[in-house]
Design a protein around this motif. Structure first.
Motif, short mmCIF file in Angstrom:
data_model
loop_
_atom_site.label_atom_id
_atom_site.label_comp_id
_atom_site.label_asym_id
_atom_site.label_seq_id
_atom_site.Cartn_x
_atom_site.Cartn_y
_atom_site.Cartn_z
N ARG A 103 0.21 -1.06 -23.13
CA ARG A 103 0.29 -1.94 -24.30
C ARG A 103 -1.11 -2.31 -24.76
O ARG A 103 -1.88 -2.87 -23.97
N THR A 163 -4.12 -11.19 -34.87
CA THR A 163 -2.86 -11.60 -35.46
C THR A 163 -2.56 -10.74 -36.68
O THR A 163 -3.45 -10.12 -37.26
N GLU A 214 3.89 -2.40 -35.23
CA GLU A 214 4.08 -3.22 -36.42
C GLU A 214 2.76 -3.60 -37.06
O GLU A 214 2.61 -3.59 -38.27
N LEU A 215 1.81 -3.93 -36.19
CA LEU A 215 0.50 -4.34 -36.66
C LEU A 215 -0.14 -3.20 -37.46
O LEU A 215 -0.66 -3.41 -38.57
N ALA A 261 8.74 -5.03 -26.45
CA ALA A 261 8.34 -5.97 -27.50
C ALA A 261 6.86 -5.82 -27.86
O ALA A 261 6.49 -5.79 -29.03
N ASP A 262 6.00 -5.68 -26.84
CA ASP A 262 4.58 -5.61 -27.12
C ASP A 262 4.19 -4.30 -27.79
O ASP A 262 3.35 -4.27 -28.68
N HIS A 305 5.00 -4.51 -31.24
CA HIS A 305 4.05 -5.39 -31.91
C HIS A 305 2.83 -4.60 -32.40
O HIS A 305 2.38 -4.75 -33.52
N GLU A 306 2.32 -3.72 -31.51
CA GLU A 306 1.16 -2.91 -31.88
C GLU A 306 1.51 -2.00 -33.06
O GLU A 306 0.76 -1.88 -34.03
#
Lengths: 318, 318
Positions: free
Chosen positions: A316, B100, B9-10, B2-3, B6-7
């Motif tokens: 990650r 973020t 998505e970022l 999830a993480d 997240h990456e």
């Protein structure tokens, strides 16, 4: 002027240490100007990728500079292998709080070893003061339209993995991981796999026009295979028992740990023999691990002995 | 997962924010694969340069993300201007402790504004967790053999500087330098010069075949002119009174402070009119500041009112 000369000198010492790897075919202008000037064969397209390694995050802080040098070029170059590109050039941006001449020369030495192994010329870079990290941008080329992407795989095709997985991951258990210099690494050891990954460049070039899709396994097969399946809009169930393992690795660890820099690839069933030939010619196994299927919810699933299992996601970044 | 998502998505949010600047001429394959695939016009050569900005070193820590985005592309692109290259592509490697979605989108917004201003497509990149820094690798092209280097200047030629110097340096006196978002910057203000430098791209392209040598002024004229003179094996005495100054800057500060991203260039006396025409056409002064001479000890010397003076060296990276 003392400090400006120091920076100057540092760059000169780095370039001197790079020797033959700072000049090569297609390099019209190498390190030392505002930019490098590069040429590739007529009719070819440029293939470009960038990777950053951060100390204490992507490798142990305080690690041997030559090992960081080798690994930083290898992990970036692996992306060229996944595209089927012929490696050619790299720029290297080095940031460190206390960049001594000794450290920089060791870094450049490891970089030069990797550059020779991969056929890459170091054409430029940057040095800056700051928290230790290295960003390498690699440049390769393919004949026009021949780059292998993540998105070309189709239902009914076979999914393969090159080499074996889990070797580099075993090295992470070595509490002295950061204390190994390149010369001390034993052939085929987990430590050597971690610090000196071998991007599958010849295989990648051989797979042009044969593989429909490919990705390098940098974060772990579980994550990277998911990327390939989603980009191609296909699904698959991979049996953990089909994964080619490095001696001593377990399948559950091997698919969730990164750093091996093998390739995952897809190809139509009718090129199975061509792929077997390629594996034999280069002495690197290419193992079929699943068949791709249409899937309304694309991605990779995992089974063991016919039962669905959960695997951990790969590395990650956040 | 999830993480990992997240990456993912970022990156998706960053690319979405880049909009039209993530696709363009010559981009066969843009962000989202292992590497980008790029084409340049037949007969052209690639021009490649890389630059790193480290937070708290090259810009104030905690600065507005859009301003960092713009400046990071601008400083790298300035090297293309100095080579006379047509800007084309960039890869961006972003490292931050707490990246973020909001910060990343603002960064991408500033990057996109710069990409539009300079005609550059963002073709790929990397995100990683670590101390904040940005590395941008820019790619441009020139017709074969037309790149302008640092080393082509000859004795008897005229040395010029574009625009004016010292403007960006004045911004460093603003204790709120890090609190300015792009939209708040007033036209032609020192703050705008600092955060939104305008690489002299059109001038650089116009100088192909006319200038014998060029360098961009990133670290300060005193350092960068020294680089050009040493690379070309020539000397010069520059009169401080000849330096074109930004209103309110002093010559001694203006030659020692970087961040203006103007060009220093050399050209034979007989193209003086061509250069004057170029300056007029683009509305940017190109001021002669010295004549180059043979020198056993190449480099730049400084005078004021006929007397030799000491100037401070430019920005020190170490």
């Amino acid at each position: 002027m003392a400090d400006a000369v120091h920076e100057f000198e540092l760059i000169e010492r780095i370039v001197a240490r790079l020797r033959d790897t700072a000049r090569g075919d297609g390099v019209v202008l190498g390190p030392g100007d505002d930019a490098a000037v590069l040429e590739i064969p007529t009719g070819h397209q440029f293939v470009v990728s960038t990777d950053t390694l951060v100390a204490d995050r992507h490798y142990p802080g305080g690690a041997c500079a030559d090992a960081i040098g080798y690994r930083s070029l290898a992990v970036a170059t692996s992306d060229l292998a996944a595209m089927g590109a012929t490696p050619a050039f790299a720029t290297v941006s080095l940031t460190a709080e206390n960049l001594t001449v000794n450290w920089a020369e060791h870094y450049a030495g490891g970089l030069a070893t990797a550059a020779r192994d991969f056929g890459i010329t170091i054409v430029g870079g940057n040095i800056a003061r700051g928290p230790e990290s290295v960003t390498v941008t690699v440049h390769g080329h393919t004949p026009g339209g021949m780059a292998i992407t993540r998105s070309g795989a189709k239902p009914g095709e076979v999914l393969y993995v090159t080499g074996s997985l889990g070797g580099a991951g075993l090295a992470l258990a070595d509490e002295n991981l950061g204390e190994w210099s390149l010369v001390a690494l034993k052939e085929d050891s987990p430590l050597k796999r971690y610090w000196m990954p071998r991007p599958r460049l010849e295989l990648g070039i051989g797979l042009r026009g044969i593989a429909s899709a490919a990705i390098d396994i940098s974060d772990g097969l579980s994550s990277d295979l998911d990327h390939l399946c989603r980009a191609s809009g296909v699904g698959c169930d991979v049996d953990l028992d089909a994964i080619p393992l490095y001696a001593g690795a377990t399948a559950l660890d091997a698919v969730a740990m990164g750093d091996d820099y093998e390739l995952a690839l897809a190809a139509p069933p009718d090129v199975r023999d061509t792929i077997a030939d390629l594996a034999q010619r280069h002495g690197i196994p290419i193992t079929p691990i699943a068949t791709l299927r249409k899937d309304a919810n694309p991605g990779a699933g995992w089974t063991q002995g016919g039962t669905l299992v959960e695997v951990r996601p790969g590395y990650r970044h956040f």
